[in-house]
Design an enzyme around this catalytic site. Structure first.
Site, PDB file in Angstrom:
ATOM      1  N   CYS A 101     -15.259 -50.490 -91.662  1.00 55.37           N
ATOM      2  CA  CYS A 101     -14.241 -49.532 -90.719  1.00 55.37           C
ATOM      3  C   CYS A 101     -14.125 -49.742 -89.052  1.00 55.37           C
ATOM      4  CB  CYS A 101     -14.408 -48.025 -91.063  1.00 55.37           C
ATOM      5  SG  CYS A 101     -13.221 -47.105 -90.465  1.00 55.37           S
ATOM      6  N   CYS A 103     -13.113 -47.625 -86.799  1.00 57.44           N
ATOM      7  CA  CYS A 103     -13.281 -46.583 -85.670  1.00 57.44           C
ATOM      8  C   CYS A 103     -13.591 -46.024 -84.851  1.00 57.44           C
ATOM      9  CB  CYS A 103     -13.072 -44.674 -86.742  1.00 57.44           C
ATOM     10  SG  CYS A 103     -14.868 -44.803 -87.890  1.00 57.44           S
ATOM     11  N   CYS A 111      -9.155 -45.512 -87.804  1.00 54.00           N
ATOM     12  CA  CYS A 111      -9.791 -46.005 -88.753  1.00 54.00           C
ATOM     13  C   CYS A 111      -9.262 -47.741 -89.047  1.00 54.00           C
ATOM     14  CB  CYS A 111      -9.969 -45.835 -89.957  1.00 54.00           C
ATOM     15  SG  CYS A 111     -11.362 -44.417 -89.968  1.00 54.00           S
ATOM     16  N   LYS A 176     -14.024 -40.198 -99.999  1.00 52.31           N
ATOM     17  CA  LYS A 176     -13.862 -39.593 -99.276  1.00 52.31           C
ATOM     18  C   LYS A 176     -12.721 -38.447 -98.450  1.00 52.31           C
ATOM     19  CE  LYS A 176     -14.564 -41.088 -94.634  1.00 52.31           C
ATOM     20  NZ  LYS A 176     -14.791 -42.114 -93.513  1.00 52.31           N
ATOM     21  N   ARG A 186     -19.465 -38.166 -85.518  1.00 58.62           N
ATOM     22  CA  ARG A 186     -18.337 -38.871 -84.768  1.00 58.62           C
ATOM     23  C   ARG A 186     -18.687 -38.734 -83.110  1.00 58.62           C
ATOM     24  NH1 ARG A 186     -12.966 -36.744 -87.570  1.00 58.62           N
ATOM     25  NH2 ARG A 186     -13.074 -37.689 -89.717  1.00 58.62           N
ATOM     26  N   ARG A 198      -7.505 -38.128 -89.747  1.00 65.00           N
ATOM     27  CA  ARG A 198      -7.654 -38.354 -90.295  1.00 65.00           C
ATOM     28  C   ARG A 198      -6.553 -37.840 -91.470  1.00 65.00           C
ATOM     29  NH1 ARG A 198     -10.784 -41.903 -86.845  1.00 65.00           N
ATOM     30  NH2 ARG A 198     -13.047 -41.594 -86.982  1.00 65.00           N
ATOM     31  N   GLU A 214      -8.500 -42.568-107.195  1.00 63.16           N
ATOM     32  CA  GLU A 214      -8.727 -43.493-106.227  1.00 63.16           C
ATOM     33  C   GLU A 214     -10.040 -44.337-106.290  1.00 63.16           C
ATOM     34  OE1 GLU A 214      -8.738 -43.911-102.806  1.00 63.16           O
ATOM     35  OE2 GLU A 214      -7.128 -42.359-102.150  1.00 63.16           O
ATOM     36  N   LYS A 229     -17.989 -38.852-101.012  1.00 65.55           N
ATOM     37  CA  LYS A 229     -18.855 -38.280 -99.155  1.00 65.55           C
ATOM     38  C   LYS A 229     -17.763 -36.915 -98.726  1.00 65.55           C
ATOM     39  CE  LYS A 229     -18.477 -39.888 -94.685  1.00 65.55           C
ATOM     40  NZ  LYS A 229     -17.952 -41.925 -94.345  1.00 65.55           N
ATOM     41  N   SER A 255     -23.497 -36.115 -91.866  1.00 64.83           N
ATOM     42  CA  SER A 255     -24.104 -35.912 -90.619  1.00 64.83           C
ATOM     43  C   SER A 255     -24.306 -34.757 -90.799  1.00 64.83           C
ATOM     44  CB  SER A 255     -23.303 -36.580 -89.140  1.00 64.83           C
ATOM     45  OG  SER A 255     -22.060 -36.171 -89.302  1.00 64.83           O
ATOM     46  N   TYR A 294     -29.328 -38.494 -93.448  1.00 64.11           N
ATOM     47  CA  TYR A 294     -30.904 -39.129 -92.165  1.00 64.11           C
ATOM     48  C   TYR A 294     -31.804 -38.141 -93.157  1.00 64.11           C
ATOM     49  CZ  TYR A 294     -25.949 -39.933 -91.092  1.00 64.11           C
ATOM     50  OH  TYR A 294     -24.959 -40.335 -90.787  1.00 64.11           O
TER      51      TYR A 294
HETATM   52  C1  PBG Z   1     -15.875 -44.434 -89.649  1.00 60.46           C
HETATM   53  C2  PBG Z   1     -16.917 -43.096 -90.908  1.00 60.46           C
HETATM   54  C3  PBG Z   1     -17.705 -42.017 -91.181  1.00 60.46           C
HETATM   55  C4  PBG Z   1     -18.616 -42.295 -91.730  1.00 60.46           C
HETATM   56  C5  PBG Z   1     -19.218 -42.702 -92.511  1.00 60.46           C
HETATM   57  N1  PBG Z   1     -18.158 -43.562 -92.159  1.00 60.46           N
HETATM   58  C6  PBG Z   1     -16.476 -40.850 -89.523  1.00 60.46           C
HETATM   59  C7  PBG Z   1     -15.426 -40.496 -90.084  1.00 60.46           C
HETATM   60  O1  PBG Z   1     -14.751 -40.907 -91.380  1.00 60.46           O
HETATM   61  O2  PBG Z   1     -15.025 -39.627 -89.495  1.00 60.46           O
HETATM   62  C8  PBG Z   1     -19.090 -40.059 -91.890  1.00 60.46           C
HETATM   63  C9  PBG Z   1     -20.472 -40.342 -91.747  1.00 60.46           C
HETATM   64  C10 PBG Z   1     -21.315 -38.959 -91.452  1.00 60.46           C
HETATM   65  O3  PBG Z   1     -20.815 -37.362 -91.115  1.00 60.46           O
HETATM   66  O4  PBG Z   1     -22.889 -38.749 -91.566  1.00 60.46           O
HETATM   67  N2  PBG Z   1     -14.969 -44.360 -91.236  1.00 60.46           N
END
Ligand code: PBG
Length: 309
Positions: A101, A103, A111, A176, A186, A198, A214, A229, A255, A294
């Protein structure tokens, strides 16, 4: 004997943050117990992962400098490229997946490449393909595009195939959602968009049929694993995706899910182990075959003890 959901350590993937610099082992404030490591400190973390019985990691890079073209994402000596080369030498038995990615590498935090205030989908595809190829060249075992641009799986597949990496699989973040659950990530990756959000490329959480579209597109474009996700608030999608595709399905417990469990258990309001086991099992019960979390190291331990699985 009659348990319906069986889990296995081999299905766990541990996400890790590597950062430019040396001697760095910084705890991420919103993700207690998770760190940003410089390449020289990353080895201790890989040792722990490997000792816990987790065999796969997902690497996220935090570069020293960001620019409009995300040039550190595909630089030969970029943070991910260097981390991979070193890690593969020191821990050759681990399986390395890289997040593809832009970003984390763009000065504006989006991104993709910008055209005015809009993300330019097709210009971005070229850079994503270039990034994926540079990861494969540095030793990535699998690449995982998370950008949500249309056509990225095909662009990456074509680039890898033409360059001698036909055997490098693609795990697509196909479903996603534009989610509030990514906030701690982030923080960790310093990748919040400088303006806007986004929502033009990630999915609206009111939608589920769109997710299946998708999935079908990514399947046609050559994805090898389909990811949903976040995980916890999207268990219905894990189940639907499992029914609609014959590809393996991965779920990413992101996260914010981690941060909520950590914070509440720190206060003594919930039992961390119990909740981690219950939420992970729910993702597998819903249909996930691979689980990014995690809590991977802890979960491997719980599976080993027979607490779950
Ligand atoms: C990158 C990306 C993100 C996450 C994984 N790859 C952040 C986003 O899309 O803003 C999030 C992973 C997480 O929150 O643990 N685009």
């Amino acid at each position: 004997m009659v348990r319906e959901t069986r889990m296995d350590k081999a299905s766990l993937i541990y996400p890790m943050f590597v950062k430019d610099g040396s001697g760095i082992r910084e705890e991420i404030p919103s993700m207690a117990g998770q760190y940003r490591y410089s390449v020289d400190q990353m080895f201790y973390a890989l040792e722990e992962v490997s000792r816990a019985g987790v065999s796969s990691v997902m690497l996220f890079g935090i570069p020293a400098c960001k620019d409009e073209r995300a040039s550190q994402a595909y630089a030969e000596d970029g943070i991910i490229q260097r981390a991979l080369k070193e890690a593969k030498q020191r821990f050759p038995d681990l399986y390395y997946i890289t997040d593809v990615c832009l970003c984390e590498y763009t000065s504006h935090g989006h991104c993709g490449m910008l055209c005015g205030h809009e993300v330019d989908n097709d210009e971005t595809l070229k850079l994503l393909a270039k990034t994926a190829l540079s990861h494969a060249q540095a030793g990535a075992d699998m690449v995982a595009p998370s950008d949500m641009m249309d056509g990225r799986v095909a662009a990456i597949r074509e680039m890898l195939d033409l360059s001698g990496y036909a055997n490098t699989p693609i795990m697509s973040y196909a479903v996603k959602y534009a989610s509030g659950f990514y906030a701690p990530f982030r923080d960790a990756a310093d990748s919040a968009p400088a303006f806007g959000d986004r929502k033009s490329y990630q999915m609206d959480y009111h939608n589920s049929r769109e997710g299946i579209r998708e999935v079908k597109l990514d399947e046609e474009e050559g994805a090898d694993i389909i990811m949903v996700k976040p995980a916890l608030a999207y268990l219905d999608m894990i189940t639907r995706v499992k029914e609609e595709t014959s590809l393996p399905v991965a779920a990413y417990s992101v996260s914010g899910e981690y941060a909520m469990i950590k914070a509440a258990s720190k206060e003594g309001w919930i039992d961390e182990t119990q909740i981690v086991c219950e939420t992970a099992t729910a993702a597998y019960r819903a249909g996930a075959q691979c689980y990014l979390t995690y809590y991977a190291k802890e979960l491997a331990g719980y599976m080993e003890e027979g607490r779950i699985g």
